[in-house]
Design an enzyme around this catalytic site. Structure first.
Site, PDB file in Angstrom:
ATOM      1  N   HIS A  28       2.501   9.272 -18.859  1.00 54.26           N
ATOM      2  CA  HIS A  28       3.189   8.183 -19.547  1.00 54.26           C
ATOM      3  C   HIS A  28       2.409   7.698 -20.767  1.00 54.26           C
ATOM      4  CE1 HIS A  28       6.237   7.977 -16.457  1.00 54.26           C
ATOM      5  NE2 HIS A  28       5.296   7.941 -15.537  1.00 54.26           N
TER       6      HIS A  28
ATOM      7  N   CYS B 162     -28.114 -16.392 -17.785  1.00 54.56           N
ATOM      8  CA  CYS B 162     -29.112 -17.401 -18.092  1.00 54.56           C
ATOM      9  C   CYS B 162     -29.923 -17.741 -16.841  1.00 54.56           C
ATOM     10  CB  CYS B 162     -28.506 -18.666 -18.666  1.00 54.56           C
ATOM     11  SG  CYS B 162     -27.613 -18.447 -20.199  1.00 54.56           S
TER      12      CYS B 162
ATOM     13  N   ASN C 177     -28.126 -24.084 -18.789  1.00 53.48           N
ATOM     14  CA  ASN C 177     -27.159 -23.049 -18.437  1.00 53.48           C
ATOM     15  C   ASN C 177     -25.762 -23.642 -18.517  1.00 53.48           C
ATOM     16  OD1 ASN C 177     -29.263 -21.368 -17.854  1.00 53.48           O
ATOM     17  ND2 ASN C 177     -28.888 -21.233 -15.663  1.00 53.48           N
ATOM     18  N   GLY C 178     -24.787 -22.861 -18.993  1.00 55.66           N
ATOM     19  CA  GLY C 178     -23.413 -23.338 -19.038  1.00 55.66           C
ATOM     20  C   GLY C 178     -22.907 -23.498 -20.460  1.00 55.66           C
TER      21      GLY C 178
ATOM     22  N   TRP D  94     -28.481 -16.148 -22.287  1.00 55.54           N
ATOM     23  CA  TRP D  94     -27.406 -15.192 -22.562  1.00 55.54           C
ATOM     24  C   TRP D  94     -26.486 -15.880 -23.557  1.00 55.54           C
ATOM     25  CZ3 TRP D  94     -22.055 -14.655 -21.989  1.00 55.54           C
ATOM     26  CH2 TRP D  94     -21.548 -13.343 -21.970  1.00 55.54           C
TER      27      TRP D  94
ATOM     28  N   ARG E 277     -30.328 -11.565 -14.116  1.00 57.17           N
ATOM     29  CA  ARG E 277     -29.144 -12.368 -14.404  1.00 57.17           C
ATOM     30  C   ARG E 277     -28.556 -12.034 -15.778  1.00 57.17           C
ATOM     31  NH1 ARG E 277     -28.643 -17.185 -11.212  1.00 57.17           N
ATOM     32  NH2 ARG E 277     -27.588 -18.203 -12.946  1.00 57.17           N
TER      33      ARG E 277
ATOM     34  N   GLU F  25     -13.242   1.340 -10.472  1.00 55.34           N
ATOM     35  CA  GLU F  25     -14.636   0.956 -10.245  1.00 55.34           C
ATOM     36  C   GLU F  25     -15.594   2.008 -10.803  1.00 55.34           C
ATOM     37  OE1 GLU F  25     -18.305  -0.629  -8.843  1.00 55.34           O
ATOM     38  OE2 GLU F  25     -16.407  -1.439  -9.615  1.00 55.34           O
TER      39      GLU F  25
ATOM     40  N   LYS G 281     -25.786 -10.780 -14.327  1.00 57.13           N
ATOM     41  CA  LYS G 281     -25.506 -10.576 -12.900  1.00 57.13           C
ATOM     42  C   LYS G 281     -24.524 -11.621 -12.381  1.00 57.13           C
ATOM     43  CE  LYS G 281     -26.252  -8.699  -8.834  1.00 57.13           C
ATOM     44  NZ  LYS G 281     -25.728  -7.343  -8.547  1.00 57.13           N
TER      45      LYS G 281
ATOM     46  N   LYS H  81     -18.426   1.294 -13.727  1.00 55.69           N
ATOM     47  CA  LYS H  81     -19.846   1.582 -13.562  1.00 55.69           C
ATOM     48  C   LYS H  81     -20.374   2.443 -14.715  1.00 55.69           C
ATOM     49  CE  LYS H  81     -21.294  -0.642 -10.079  1.00 55.69           C
ATOM     50  NZ  LYS H  81     -20.282  -1.655 -10.444  1.00 55.69           N
TER      51      LYS H  81
ATOM     52  N   GLU I 241     -20.648   0.287 -17.841  1.00 58.77           N
ATOM     53  CA  GLU I 241     -21.729  -0.691 -17.733  1.00 58.77           C
ATOM     54  C   GLU I 241     -23.104  -0.059 -17.960  1.00 58.77           C
ATOM     55  OE1 GLU I 241     -20.767  -4.068 -14.475  1.00 58.77           O
ATOM     56  OE2 GLU I 241     -20.826  -2.038 -13.683  1.00 58.77           O
TER      57      GLU I 241
END
Length: 606
Positions: free
Chosen positions: A501, A2, A98-99, A74, A27, A478, A601, A482, A485
């Protein structure tokens, strides 16, 4: 997550709000809107989807006014629709937020019983309607806002506009960041100083619990008890040129290529003799620390996992990685001899901030590693270290991640020196090894076309596996994150030894495995795991140095030869081709690599 912008000045607000919202696209959002006031009336325009939809709407249906607020949403409560987009409004009040308002259902129930009508599915709509209630009862703008926020539970950054008042934006902050920009009689409001780049460099950061009345004449700020208070102005150095792509097609590619420069800056800092003194961290009782807790979310958590190896290897300190979003829920024991290290690019990550507050409440030693020393975590924590990554706009972290690793490595080395687990000669050797990293990264960047060819193959597969041992295990995690995403290809990272396993049952010809295997003491074991995959007809993409590639020969589907690097710092080098692999995969699929769907973000809600 947001974005908020507000403008109060002599010019038309709409184009300024729209341009500033563009700077906040990184963001993450799924709808956008603005409110202006003209001739005393509120005018609201909103659109679902990308910001270009709002821009097109404003071309067709322009709105006037020299005061306004804007928002990129968002979705948290209610779908990503126009009616749920912000601003949310009542008869006389328009709000961006926001929030999350945690007690919105209770407030909504009472307001409905009193005859107030709701139109959206959002938690935000209770704010303008609650404020409207107090205005209807005859309270002033200031008292109406204060009574409203006194009833809200949760975290928020809120901007209020009031019909018939084109010289007032009222603000409230609790948990989510909010800044005021000053430029003579022109005033700005934003959730992020980046939105104000090129508009003003003079900023006031509101503190937690603050409210503020912003007019063309200036600002009146109130603390959480609603008493008038002074907050100092600071100067920020973000320029409009920092927001440009510099000839690159995407911010992500630009920021991948900025890593040699960014890492050089970080490395020069951490190898300087008195860098902890200069960062005001020297008062930390290093000699009392007997264990390190490392906390982060997403990419930052993987930086923590890598660093835990370094603290144990270099400083002989037990290192424990914690998922910040889960940390406080198991009521962890905070020992007086533990140091909790918090890693966050923005310094506003809600889950990490919540974990930091838990440690502070329990009197624990704490240190934050951040890209923003004006952030909430920097202000609330005991100590902070900057990563010197500079501005990172693409949602997926690239240079911030590698700079976090450099600072964590530097900190582990300092602990090793102070605890005398490293000789002076060893300490200097490690520092020299760090200095070599930017040059190695430049070599890898020249392999971009080779990596694109591998990405072409990957995009034809529905799944991918990343494996490694030792430090390559969190690096594999990581790499998988990526790829997920950026390309929306399902990918998992795991320790190579865990394949047998259970996960090896997934292996087939359309399920490639990216093997991270520098020619270190674990190479032979990783090679054995790779051969297990090959025997089941699984495609192999091998990342190793020349020695490792020669050992395997031509028995893999794809290979990428990387520079030979000190084993401890291999994660920093092996991360670069994984970033490029994700980037090229997303581009080949025609995706928005800078703003992946559903992502933000800075994640400012828990």
């Amino acid at each position: 997550m947001c974005g908020i912008i507000g403008y109060l000045g002599k010019n038309e607000a709409s184009p300024i709000l729209l341009e500033s919202l563009r700077r906040l696209e990184y963001r993450g959002y799924d709808s956008a809107g603005i409110t202006t006031i003209h001739n005393g009336k509120l005018f609201v325009k909103k659109a679902a989807g990308r910001l270009v939809n709002l821009a097109d709407l404003l071309v067709k249906e322009p709105i006037r006014g020299k005061i306004g607020i804007g928002h990129t949403r968002w979705a948290t409560h209610g779908k990503a629709t126009t009616i749920n987009a912000h601003p949310q409004s009542s008869n006389n009040v328009s709000v961006v937020h926001n929030g999350i308002i945690e007690n919105y259902k209770e407030i909504k129930k009472h307001l409905i019983e009193e005859g107030y009508v709701f139109r959206s599915e959002t938690d935000t709509e209770v704010i303008p309607l609650l404020c409207q209630k107090f205005l209807d009862q005859g309270f002033s703008y200031t008292d109406s806002v204060h009574q409203t926020v006194d009833l809200l539970k949760g975290q928020y950054a809120i901007c209020f506009l009031f019909e018939n008042n084109d010289d007032l934006i009222f603000l409230a902050r609790s948990g989510s960041p909010l800044v005021i920009g000053h430029s003579g009689s022109t005033m700005y409001v934003a959730s992020d100083a980046l939105a104000l780049a090129g508009l003003t460099k003079e900023i006031t950061y509101l503190e937690d619990g603050d409210t503020a009345a912003v007019s063309r004449e200036g600002t009146t700020i109130f603390d959480k008890s609603h008493k008038e208070v002074h907050r100092s102005k600071t100067f920020v150095s973000i320029n409009a040129i920092d927001l440009q792509k510099g000839g690159f097609k995407h911010y992500m590619l630009k920021e991948i290529h900025e890593q040699p420069k960014a890492l050089t800056k970080s490395i020069q800092t951490v190898i300087s003799e008195n860098w902890l003194d200069e960062a005001s961290v020297s008062n930390l009782p290093f000699d009392e620390i007997e264990g390190v807790n490392l906390l982060g979310c997403g990419t930052a958590e993987y930086a923590c996992m890598i660093a835990s190896y370094w603290f144990e290897n270099l400083a002989k300190l037990p290192g424990r990685t914690e998922i910040a979003s889960e940390f406080k829920y198991r009521d962890p024991i905070i020992k007086p001899t533990d140091l909790s290290i918090f890693v966050s690019q923005s310094g506003e990550t809600a889950d990490t901030l919540s974990a930091l507050r838990y440690v502070i409440k329990n009197n624990g030693h704490n240190l934050s590693i951040l890209n923003n020393l004006a952030s909430t975590m920097a202000k609330e924590g005991a100590y902070s270290l900057p990563i010197h990554a500079d501005l990172e706009i693409s949602v997926a972290s690239t240079k911030a991640f590698t700079c976090q690793l450099v600072v964590l490595a530097g900190l582990a080395l300092e602990f090793g020196k102070i605890r005398k687990t490293l000789s002076r000669e060893e300490y200097e050797q490690y520092r020299a090894a760090l200095l070599n990293l930017p040059g190695y990264i430049n070599i890898i960047l020249d392999l971009s076309e080779d990596i694109r060819k591998i990405a072409q193959f990957l995009t034809e597969c529905p799944n991918a596996l990343f494996i490694g041992r030792g430090l390559m295990f969190p690096t594999a995690l990581e790499g998988a994150l990526k790829l997920k995403e950026i390309s929306y290809i399902h990918a998992e990272g795991m320790a190579a030894g865990e394949l047998k396993h259970g996960p090896i049952s997934l292996i087939e010809r359309t399920f490639p495995t990216i093997v991270l295997a520098p020619s270190d003491y674990l190479f032979d074991k990783t090679k054995s795991n790779m051969e297990e995959i090959q025997s089941r007809n699984g495609p192999i993409i091998l990342l190793s140095d020349a020695e490792g590639i020669d050992d395997v020969g031509e028995d893999v589907d794809f290979s990428l030869t990387l520079p030979k690097v000190h084993p401890l710092f291999a994660p920093i080098i092996y991360t670069i081709p994984l970033q490029l692999l994700a980037y090229h995969s997303g581009v080949i699929k025609g995706l928005d690599v800078d703003n992946p769907r559903h992502l933000a973000k800075s994640v400012t809600v828990e």
